[in-house]
Enzyme design. Sequence first.
Site, PDB file in Angstrom:
ATOM      1  N   GLN A 117       5.496  -3.210  11.227  1.00 44.05           N
ATOM      2  CA  GLN A 117       4.913  -4.263  10.393  1.00 44.05           C
ATOM      3  C   GLN A 117       5.942  -5.315   9.996  1.00 44.05           C
ATOM      4  O   GLN A 117       7.003  -4.981   9.462  1.00 44.05           O
ATOM      5  CB  GLN A 117       4.334  -3.659   9.115  1.00 44.05           C
ATOM      6  CG  GLN A 117       3.742  -4.714   8.183  1.00 44.05           C
ATOM      7  CD  GLN A 117       2.900  -4.083   7.085  1.00 44.05           C
ATOM      8  OE1 GLN A 117       3.411  -3.617   6.085  1.00 44.05           O
ATOM      9  NE2 GLN A 117       1.599  -4.048   7.281  1.00 44.05           N
TER      10      GLN A 117
ATOM     11  N   HIS B  57       9.408  -4.986   7.972  1.00 46.44           N
ATOM     12  CA  HIS B  57       9.156  -4.335   6.698  1.00 46.44           C
ATOM     13  C   HIS B  57       8.852  -2.848   6.791  1.00 46.44           C
ATOM     14  O   HIS B  57       9.305  -2.067   5.963  1.00 46.44           O
ATOM     15  CB  HIS B  57       7.973  -5.052   6.037  1.00 46.44           C
ATOM     16  CG  HIS B  57       7.660  -4.590   4.646  1.00 46.44           C
ATOM     17  ND1 HIS B  57       8.600  -4.598   3.644  1.00 46.44           N
ATOM     18  CD2 HIS B  57       6.514  -4.123   4.082  1.00 46.44           C
ATOM     19  CE1 HIS B  57       8.046  -4.155   2.512  1.00 46.44           C
ATOM     20  NE2 HIS B  57       6.796  -3.835   2.758  1.00 46.44           N
TER      21      HIS B  57
END
Lengths: 246, 574
Positions: free
Chosen positions: B237, B352
């Site tokens: 992500q 992330h």
Amino acid sequence: MADATLRVFRGDREGGKAVDYQVPVTEGMVVLDAIHSIQAHQAPDLAVRWNCKAAKCGSCSAEVNGKPRLMCKTRMDALPLDQPITVSPMKAFPVIRDLVTDVSWNYKVNKKIPPFQPRPGVKWKMEQRDVDRVQEFRKCIECFLCQDVCHVLRDHDKKEQFGGPRFFVRVAALEMHPLDGLDRTRLLKEELGIGFCNITKCCTEVCPEEIHITDNAIIPLKERVVDEFYDPVTMIVRKIFGAKNT
Amino acid sequence: MTANSKYETQEHDVLIIGAGGAGLRAAIEALAQGAKVAVVCKSLLGKAHTVMAEGGLAAAMANLDKADDWRTHFRDTMRGGKLVNNWRMAQLHAQEAPDRVRELEQWGALFDRTESGDILQRAFGGHTFRRLCHVGDRTGLEMIRTLQDRGVQMGFDVFMECTITKLLKDGDRVSGAFGYWRESGRFVTFKAKSIVIATGGIGKSWKITSNSWECTGDGMALAYEAGAELLDMEFVQFHPTGMVWPPGVQGILVTEAVRGEGGLLRNKNGERFMEKYDPKKMELSTRDVVARSIYTEVKEGRGTPHGGAYLDISHKPAEYVKRKLPSMYHQFKELADVDITKGPMEVGPTCHYMMGGIRVDAETGQSSVKGLFAAGEAAGGLHGANRLGGNSLSDLIVFGRRAGLAAAEHAKKTAAPSLDNAQIDEAERQVLAPFDRAEGENPYTIHHDLQDMMQRLVGIFRTDADLRQALVELEKLRERAKKMRVEGSRLFNPGWHLSRDLQCMLTVSEACTHAALARKESRGAHSRLDFPKSEDVWGQKNHVIVKKGDAMTLFEVPRTAMPAELAQIMAEDK
């Protein structure tokens, strides 16, 4: 931009010395960036603690130009770059290596504090206004800068008798929790030695989370200790005639 | 049954590697079962990456929106994950999160409150209802402090600033772990009947990342080397909003709570560009969509001066902003000279979170190796191809608890293992090798080049050619790493520490690249320019990576059909 000189403590328990490093300064750079630059290009074994780089974890505490600071929050452009910037480990704790100190004492003190204990039969409802003041204390990121600056620890090394500002903040968070049912005043007086604090507010000044350590945590806790352990009449006599005469 | 005589040996029923939310929650549960528990962490206790979580934890408590329930949370999670999630994990997560939140409160956590005195919940991307329990924008700190205090009082043994470099095995089961004290450089062995991996993510393989130095994929690499399977490693992500300026803070997280509280995204022309990409959900679309949208705006020349998008919350009252987003206010004011109550922030995507990870059983967190469990970001499956904001903190406490419980139960019915000195000698040799070389490259240079390469070739948008090139580059980096040299002593030596972490980063980077190359479609966070559509056939399978001999091998596993009850929930739309 020009270069800056960082004068960094290099050494261990046995001793050490300050070593100068030239670092190119870039826009918005913080002291921790400069330390990382030294690691990457000049001294790969330069020891430093850090994690988040955003003032949320409280790992990169050090003394920059003699002031206890988080290195990740200390901007290079806020420092006088025409002279060397000194970066030293926290003075109140034993050096392990370079900028890394042994802060294990803090974890030992923390263990002495009885945890949150809800009052029996409590309903889990709380008003935001009651939670507000405790949330201020819960902001603490355990950088231990308040411990570092506190003269009771820094200059007098009373680690056996005194808990230090960090743990007064923790006790305050528990004591003022709207649903907590324990009383920790005896601990404050006897184990954490809150009486040693003479409210110079040094801790409040260095707190990166801007917690009003002295006004909101320590003073109310001192008042609780006084209420519980000291007779108010004696207090008045002491105030008038001085402690020696009572 | 002798302890290894060479080094200090610690003996426990359950060894937990990692002291973030998942590790601490696992430890608490294992202690509650009566197990003797060790927690090992690379940093000081309380500094794990969980502390950086800002926006909140998702749990269908229905404190504000009475229509919310686990079914809706389950459906949101599956849809956010583009339906390749482990549906059983998504179900357990949605069902159990509210109880886990209440438990935190009973252990002393103080969440923000509603008017009626309950836990306040805020809106977040991909969640149908206001669902995120929070404390301003420092929810992770509240959670880690609560769990830390609980665990300390219950009496786990904490081994801080200790890096595990190898899992040890006794036949086909785990027997312990080998590592070094970061402080002294001395070696230590841990003997345990069960091991829980809770080491978090892998973001340090990328140049622009919200992750701290610790997030080097250690647990996934350790488990892989011990024979465990890794799942869905292609799904990484990129959070849409990281800081882009100044250079030193590039990548640092700007919480999704800014958008949850009403923040608007605009390009340099002042257009709310999300209208083009997701007109229904706008700023609160899922992270994969928002990240790609910002990336596209910048790429097409509509970015801000420093190559991002504007994120603006200044239309809200200044006091409100400071109250709900205090750390964002300070972060921008102090690090970027921007007052977010008066003007916009500049933001751009930042690496992330790893949706993939160690393949585990949904109920227990048991991996494919006997006695080895995993939870939190180190485990895969719950989030599918894209994680919803707020689902990570709830993941940690739901599956941390489950893994701790299962690990303790496993320990109860297992005899003490033996440690094998040959494995320990080999582990020692590997870790010390960089000291033995008279010359060689500095690990920082190799790490820098790895991050640069992963950012360029295995980023938000991927192609066949780039991914193949990445595998070639990874091979070269691995060769360089074989010859790297470390200077200085073993006493708290970050260069040496990095030389070890780098090995883990190379392993997980390779796994990620292999899986990304194999998935010839776009789904969630995995976007292929050469295969821009999601394909039904790909929605029916997951990727598994395992070590065969010395080679990393990848295979597909078909997804099992959801039971009728869950399929029914997916079919309902509110």
